[in-house]
Design an enzyme around this catalytic site. Sequence first.
Site, PDB file in Angstrom:
ATOM      1  N   TYR A   1      18.995  28.491   8.321  1.00  0.00           N
ATOM      2  CA  TYR A   1      17.893  29.269   8.893  1.00  0.00           C
ATOM      3  C   TYR A   1      17.957  29.285  10.418  1.00  0.00           C
ATOM      4  O   TYR A   1      18.137  28.249  11.065  1.00  0.00           O
ATOM      5  CB  TYR A   1      16.547  28.666   8.482  1.00  0.00           C
TER       6      TYR A   1
ATOM      7  N   LYS B   1       0.851  -1.205   0.000  1.00  0.00           N
ATOM      8  CA  LYS B   1       0.000   0.000   0.000  1.00  0.00           C
ATOM      9  C   LYS B   1       0.883   1.249   0.000  1.00  0.00           C
ATOM     10  O   LYS B   1       2.098   1.149   0.158  1.00  0.00           O
ATOM     11  CB  LYS B   1      -0.939  -0.024   1.211  1.00  0.00           C
TER      12      LYS B   1
HETATM   13  C1  LIG Z   1      -3.820  -3.794   8.481  1.00  0.00           C
HETATM   14  C2  LIG Z   1      -2.357  -3.764   8.247  1.00  0.00           C
HETATM   15  N1  LIG Z   1      -1.702  -4.914   8.085  1.00  0.00           N
HETATM   16  C3  LIG Z   1      -0.367  -4.956   7.868  1.00  0.00           C
HETATM   17  C4  LIG Z   1       0.371  -3.795   7.819  1.00  0.00           C
HETATM   18  C5  LIG Z   1       1.857  -3.878   7.614  1.00  0.00           C
HETATM   19  O1  LIG Z   1       2.505  -3.398   8.761  1.00  0.00           O
HETATM   20  P1  LIG Z   1       4.105  -3.305   8.816  1.00  0.00           P
HETATM   21  O2  LIG Z   1       4.475  -2.315   7.772  1.00  0.00           O
HETATM   22  O3  LIG Z   1       4.396  -2.836  10.187  1.00  0.00           O
HETATM   23  O4  LIG Z   1       4.595  -4.655   8.507  1.00  0.00           O
HETATM   24  C6  LIG Z   1      -0.274  -2.569   8.004  1.00  0.00           C
HETATM   25  C7  LIG Z   1       0.512  -1.330   7.973  1.00  0.00           C
HETATM   26  O5  LIG Z   1       0.197  -0.285   8.421  1.00  0.00           O
HETATM   27  C8  LIG Z   1      -1.672  -2.550   8.222  1.00  0.00           C
HETATM   28  O6  LIG Z   1      -2.341  -1.411   8.402  1.00  0.00           O
END
Ligand SMILES: Cc1ncc(COP(=O)(O)O)c(C=O)c1O
Length: 369
Positions: free
Chosen positions: A259, A34
């Site tokens: 800055y 994602k």
């Molecule tokens: C529902 C869910 N599953 C799995 C993951 C993967 O988590 P990680 O990146 O800590 O492995 C996430 C990440 O935010 C998540 O929201």
Amino acid sequence: MRPLVAHIDLDALRHNYRLACACAPQSQSVAVIKADAYGHGAVACAQALESKALESQVPAFAVACLEEAMVLRDAGIQTPIVLLEGIFSADELPYVDKHRLWMAIHSGWQLDALQAFTPSAPIPVWLKVDSGMHRLGFAPEQAVSVWRTLEAMPEVSALHLMSHFATADAMDTGYFSQQMATLKALAAELDAPLCLANSPATLARPEAHGAWNRPGVMLYGSDPLEAPTKFTRQLQPVMTLRSEIIALREVDVGEPVGYGGRWRAARRSRIAVIAAGYGDGYDRHAVDGTPVLVNGKRAALAGKVSMDMLTVDVTDIPSAAIGSEVVLWGKSHNGEVLSIDEVARHCDTISYTLLTGVLPRVPRHYAGV
Ligand SMILES: Cc1ncc(COP(=O)(O)O)c(C=O)c1O
């Protein structure tokens, strides 16, 4: 050309995916890609994980929403894709059906929408339970009746119980164990296959390994655990944020840099100006002393990060010159690694925000395609 580039090493991505599988040999590992694969480019990462260079095919990808899944399908990705937050409105269901997506169900309205829909083939569903994160999901008491309803629906196939951990990364395992106890009891009552483990649980909590695991950030080489393990030490950085020195100057004792004059020279110092700034996604919260690699040697940020530039004290690196390699995180040409987790600690943040925060103006160059 401005020298700032995000180099993406797809061999390292495959290495880290293999490691996730090796940590949990009894589980199927869904690759979480994602948020544009945590800033690495979802299509390129999915293609790399679908390629023959990976001996065992990734069984599924996970994304946050339909739009992210569609980008993958439009690019020809055929592997199953699970929507971790399911649908956001009922009119997404025809697309879920058409593009053979799997979906989480976390709320009653999603269940109602699915009941009112007739798919061309049953849809694989992951029922999300709130075991303690208190973000998404049915309360464990509700989950039993929702599970029974879903089980009886011809529109549904491959039903799994899904939950998310709030503290799997922490050394104190108290709350994690509480969530596990809730889930074990529920899974036993329903005889349900489980999908629980994120990266920290994949790496360090074998009791959370289920039919499926959902590793995300570890695939990109970041160690999510408070305390490293033999597995985390094998992770390889996938993204190297690399730039160059574009200017050098000497400053006298007491002179400020940048800055607000936050950094002041405690000795006569050589300051390098690097082409990278918060307008590229490099965190403006980085404190003086945040490490960077100059010609593969550690140097320290000196002064506040600007939009397009940042300044580094290279007094102790005589080889530093205009055009010298600067690694903001990742792997230098000489093999030296600067962990993104270390940089994140200096920015009072986590690797997730740094990786997803690299802005589109930074070109991505891929190796290992
Ligand atoms: C529902 C869910 N599953 C799995 C993951 C993967 O988590 P990680 O990146 O800590 O492995 C996430 C990440 O935010 C998540 O929201």
